[in-house]
Design an enzyme around this catalytic site. Structure first.
Site, PDB file in Angstrom:
ATOM      1  N   ALA A 155       0.819  -1.212   0.000  1.00  0.00           N
ATOM      2  CA  ALA A 155       0.000   0.000   0.000  1.00  0.00           C
ATOM      3  C   ALA A 155       0.852   1.261   0.000  1.00  0.00           C
ATOM      4  CB  ALA A 155      -0.935  -0.005   1.208  1.00  0.00           C
ATOM      5  N   ASP A 207       4.516  -4.902  -5.624  1.00  0.00           N
ATOM      6  CA  ASP A 207       3.284  -5.653  -5.400  1.00  0.00           C
ATOM      7  C   ASP A 207       2.212  -4.775  -4.764  1.00  0.00           C
ATOM      8  OD1 ASP A 207       2.524  -8.253  -6.195  1.00  0.00           O
ATOM      9  OD2 ASP A 207       2.253  -8.855  -4.121  1.00  0.00           O
ATOM     10  N   HIS A 266       3.411 -12.272  -1.745  1.00  0.00           N
ATOM     11  CA  HIS A 266       3.405 -10.866  -1.342  1.00  0.00           C
ATOM     12  C   HIS A 266       4.403 -10.572  -0.222  1.00  0.00           C
ATOM     13  CE1 HIS A 266       1.576  -6.874  -1.004  1.00  0.00           C
ATOM     14  NE2 HIS A 266       1.547  -7.033   0.312  1.00  0.00           N
TER      15      HIS A 266
END
Length: 385
Positions: free
Chosen positions: A217, A243, A341
């Protein structure tokens, strides 16, 4: 947190400051010890004791002074459990309700103090140097924005192998997120965030080229800052998204996306969140809130999206086919790297860093010709105060 693989790797006889403790990491380790030991510790604990031995003796002394009766009245605690934001978040997540858990944080975030773009310089935390490049090489400085989960954003210490892969090659400066990495206030909106961090970057970097990197994020912040720097005639040499997922209203029902915000696997006994209270966790809700409905504006900066080759277990259990793969709405190159991730930044950190470095080198000619195409006329691109 400091990048040492185990306790035996700590150099003997070195002071705590020589081991790498700065004001941020000192506060974080103090918070973790307070939580684990159940005692209140001084905010300047690390700087009040010169070596690890002195610090250990102090902590042992504090523990021996703690009355047994005050440790934990088990019966009373069992009758009246103490609920905190972090305990509620973990409980709701464990019940398989990641959307409700995130809504809990978003709601709590409204209680946090905020700052405007005009006051951003008062709340911008200084960067943490994660890697030293070759002096005088003219190589770009990597400006790194971590994920904004509190346990991942603790100075970027969860991914020391990734940062070390750039040592003696590129300078890496990590910029903590206001309210999560340091301080208590959060930006009031995306414009305040963009202005604050773009000016923060310019204040701590030279005139050389910059490559903006965002993890998960944190890629949202990286894109926002790159866009702002373009409007300030300081076009980055590159933008790398590690990612990063752009969550839109069309992603309703993809609960596995919000599993990325769940606490990562930890060794037993390590607290999931740091801080005397849950303000950092609420701040995570604030960052999710201010990016709701956001669509990344086009940038002229060359952009690379680095994707994991494998889904996390939560993704594999919930997503159909390749539905778990990330994408980005703006023009970009794509590189796939080993791992999922999390493991792409841990076990496979060397491969991820190598892919980033190769892209930076291969596209240097294109980046040299990058220029500002014109100041966008949008509300979010208004001049910083």
């Amino acid at each position: 947190m400091l990048g040492y693989p185990h306790a035996d790797a700590l150099p003997a006889g070195r002071s705590l400051t020589e081991l790498g403790f700065d004001s941020l990491t000192a506060m974080q380790i103090r918070n973790r010890w307070s939580t684990a030991l159940g005692i209140r510790l001084s905010a300047a604990l690390v700087f009040e004791h010169r070596t690890t031995g002195e610090l250990a003796r102090h902590l042992l002394g504090r523990l021996s002074d703690t009355p047994a009766a005050a440790a934990a009245p088990e019966a009373a605690e069992a009758e009246r459990p103490a609920y905190t934001l972090s305990s509620l978040f973990r409980s709701v997540s464990a019940c398989g309700q990641p959307v409700a858990a995130m809504h809990l944080l978003v709601t709590a975030s409204w209680a946090l103090p905020t700052f405007t773009a005009a006051r951003g310089h008062e709340h911008a935390p200084p960067p943490i140097r994660r890697s030293h490049g070759r002096p005088g090489s003219g190589r770009p400085t990597v400006v790194y924005f971590p994920a904004y989960h509190p346990s991942l954003a603790s100075g970027g210490g969860d991914f020391p192998r990734f940062h070390r892969a750039f040592h003696d090659d590129l300078d890496v400066l990590e910029f903590p997120h206001p309210g999560i990495g340091a301080g208590s206030a959060v930006p009031e909106d995306r414009a305040a965030l963009a202005c604050t961090q773009a000016e923060n970057v310019l204040a701590h970097t030279g005139d050389g080229p910059l490559v903006i990197v965002g993890r998960s994020a944190g890629g949202n912040v990286a894109h926002l800052v790159a866009r702002r720097l373009e409007s300030m005639d300081r076009v980055p040499a590159g933008l790398v998204l590690l990612d990063t997922y752009h969550i839109t209203p069309d992603d309703h029902g993809k609960d596995w996306l919000l599993s990325l915000a769940a606490p990562p696997p930890r060794d037993s006994g390590r607290p999931l969140f740091t801080g005397d209270d849950d303000s950092a966790l609420a701040a995570m809700g604030a960052y999710n809130r201010i990016f709701l409905g956001w669509h990344p504006e086009p940038v002229t900066t060359p952009t690379l999206l680095v994707r994991a080759l494998r889904p996390t277990p939560a993704m594999a259990a919930s997503a159909d086919a390749d539905d778990w793969r990330t994408s980005w709405p703006s023009a970009h190159d794509v590189l796939d790297v080993p791992g999922d991730h999390l493991t792409m930044m841990r076990e496979h950190a060397q491969s991820t860093a190598s892919a980033v470095r190769t892209w930076i080198e291969a596209s240097s000619a294109d980046r040299a010709r990058t220029h500002r195409a014109g100041r966008p006329d949008t509300a979010e691109q208004q001049d910083c105060p």
